[in-house]
Design a protein around this motif. Structure first.
Motif, PDB file in Angstrom:
ATOM      1  N   ILE A 285     -23.872   8.291 -33.226  1.00  0.00           N
ATOM      2  CA  ILE A 285     -22.787   9.213 -33.544  1.00  0.00           C
ATOM      3  C   ILE A 285     -22.582   9.207 -35.051  1.00  0.00           C
ATOM      4  O   ILE A 285     -22.233   8.190 -35.639  1.00  0.00           O
TER       5      ILE A 285
ATOM      6  N   LEU B 298     -21.137  14.941 -35.248  1.00  0.00           N
ATOM      7  CA  LEU B 298     -19.856  15.580 -34.946  1.00  0.00           C
ATOM      8  C   LEU B 298     -19.632  16.836 -35.787  1.00  0.00           C
ATOM      9  O   LEU B 298     -18.891  17.724 -35.364  1.00  0.00           O
TER      10      LEU B 298
ATOM     11  N   TYR C 194     -20.980  19.618 -33.684  1.00  0.00           N
ATOM     12  CA  TYR C 194     -20.201  19.936 -32.489  1.00  0.00           C
ATOM     13  C   TYR C 194     -18.950  20.739 -32.821  1.00  0.00           C
ATOM     14  O   TYR C 194     -18.516  21.564 -32.039  1.00  0.00           O
TER      15      TYR C 194
ATOM     16  N   PHE D  18     -15.799  20.143 -32.671  1.00  0.00           N
ATOM     17  CA  PHE D  18     -14.814  20.090 -31.597  1.00  0.00           C
ATOM     18  C   PHE D  18     -13.407  20.413 -32.110  1.00  0.00           C
ATOM     19  O   PHE D  18     -13.036  20.003 -33.202  1.00  0.00           O
TER      20      PHE D  18
ATOM     21  N   VAL E  32     -18.548  20.096 -24.609  1.00  0.00           N
ATOM     22  CA  VAL E  32     -17.859  18.833 -24.328  1.00  0.00           C
ATOM     23  C   VAL E  32     -18.586  18.084 -23.210  1.00  0.00           C
ATOM     24  O   VAL E  32     -18.822  16.878 -23.301  1.00  0.00           O
TER      25      VAL E  32
ATOM     26  N   PHE F  47     -21.838  16.641 -24.566  1.00  0.00           N
ATOM     27  CA  PHE F  47     -21.583  15.465 -25.401  1.00  0.00           C
ATOM     28  C   PHE F  47     -21.265  14.251 -24.524  1.00  0.00           C
ATOM     29  O   PHE F  47     -21.822  13.170 -24.708  1.00  0.00           O
ATOM     30  N   ALA F  48     -20.386  14.436 -23.562  1.00  0.00           N
ATOM     31  CA  ALA F  48     -19.991  13.343 -22.668  1.00  0.00           C
ATOM     32  C   ALA F  48     -21.198  12.808 -21.906  1.00  0.00           C
ATOM     33  O   ALA F  48     -21.353  11.590 -21.748  1.00  0.00           O
TER      34      ALA F  48
ATOM     35  N   SER G 294     -12.232  13.064 -36.818  1.00  0.00           N
ATOM     36  CA  SER G 294     -13.267  13.584 -35.925  1.00  0.00           C
ATOM     37  C   SER G 294     -13.754  12.505 -34.963  1.00  0.00           C
ATOM     38  O   SER G 294     -14.015  12.784 -33.787  1.00  0.00           O
TER      39      SER G 294
ATOM     40  N   ASN H 266     -10.931  11.675 -32.457  1.00  0.00           N
ATOM     41  CA  ASN H 266     -10.847  12.777 -31.505  1.00  0.00           C
ATOM     42  C   ASN H 266     -11.810  12.580 -30.335  1.00  0.00           C
ATOM     43  O   ASN H 266     -11.419  12.711 -29.178  1.00  0.00           O
ATOM     44  N   VAL H 267     -13.080  12.221 -30.610  1.00  0.00           N
ATOM     45  CA  VAL H 267     -14.035  12.062 -29.507  1.00  0.00           C
ATOM     46  C   VAL H 267     -13.871  10.730 -28.791  1.00  0.00           C
ATOM     47  O   VAL H 267     -14.182  10.643 -27.597  1.00  0.00           O
TER      48      VAL H 267
ATOM     49  N   LEU I 288     -11.209  11.613 -26.444  1.00  0.00           N
ATOM     50  CA  LEU I 288     -11.654  12.622 -25.485  1.00  0.00           C
ATOM     51  C   LEU I 288     -12.247  11.973 -24.240  1.00  0.00           C
ATOM     52  O   LEU I 288     -11.960  12.365 -23.121  1.00  0.00           O
TER      53      LEU I 288
END
Length: 187
Positions: free
Chosen positions: A7, A41, A44, A46, A63, A66-67, A90, A93-94, A97
């Protein structure tokens, strides 16, 4: 062969921590140690999430993708800069998430800074957030101080032999945790 997701946490224009993500991908692939994919990121883009993925009624395809990549990885390397004593929004945030995707997932952290301390404050906060989600944060670290003096814009280390030696220790620790937790329950 192991599957490692890397990441790259910064989304800033002119970011430099992504150099370290590129380095790890190249290191893992060139040494035939693992399949390595960068989850950047910045690519993405997001939005700020209002609910965890498990609570979202209609999560976007991006999403879900990514998951799934996080869940499918044998381990994660998080490469994060330190911004104002913390890690970027960022990344937070993930982290927030996902939930079950982090559970018992081996995660190694590389922190990056423009100064002498290599992102030590971001490290503590990143570890704590992931630990609260029951991720397995690996004790081996890969701090990168003075990023401009450590890696070029293509992710090539300035002191290759020294950097590769440190990366070897870091990667071996990741693999130890993968093997130690293989077959353990994941939600």
């Amino acid at each position: 062969m192991h599957n490692i997701a890397i990441i790259s946490a910064s989304v800033r224009i002119g970011r430099k921590s992504s150099r370290v993500a590129l380095y790890f991908q190249k290191y893992l692939v060139d040494h035939k140690l693992a399949n390595a994919e960068i989850l950047d990121l910045a690519n993405y883009n997001f939005p700020i999430f209002k609910e965890t993925l498990s609570m979202q009624k209609n999560p976007s395809k991006t999403v879900l993708e990514f998951a799934e990549k996080v869940k499918a990885a044998d381990a994660i390397i998080v490469v994060t800069p330190e911004y104002n004593g913390g890690y970027p929004a960022s990344l937070k945030n993930v982290v927030d998430l996902l939930n079950k995707e982090w559970y018992h997932k081996p995660i190694a952290i590389s922190t990056v800074s423009g100064g002498d301390f290599g992102g030590s404050q971001a490290l503590i906060l990143t570890q704590f957030s992931l630990w609260k989600l029951k991720a397995i944060t690996i004790p081996a670290l890969f701090p990168v101080p003075n990023i401009d003096d450590s890696f070029d814009e293509n992710g090539l280390p300035i002191e290759k032999e020294k950097t590769d030696k440190l990366a070897d220790i870091f990667i071996k620790e990741i693999f130890w945790f993968i093997d130690a937790f293989k077959g353990k329950s994941q939600a």
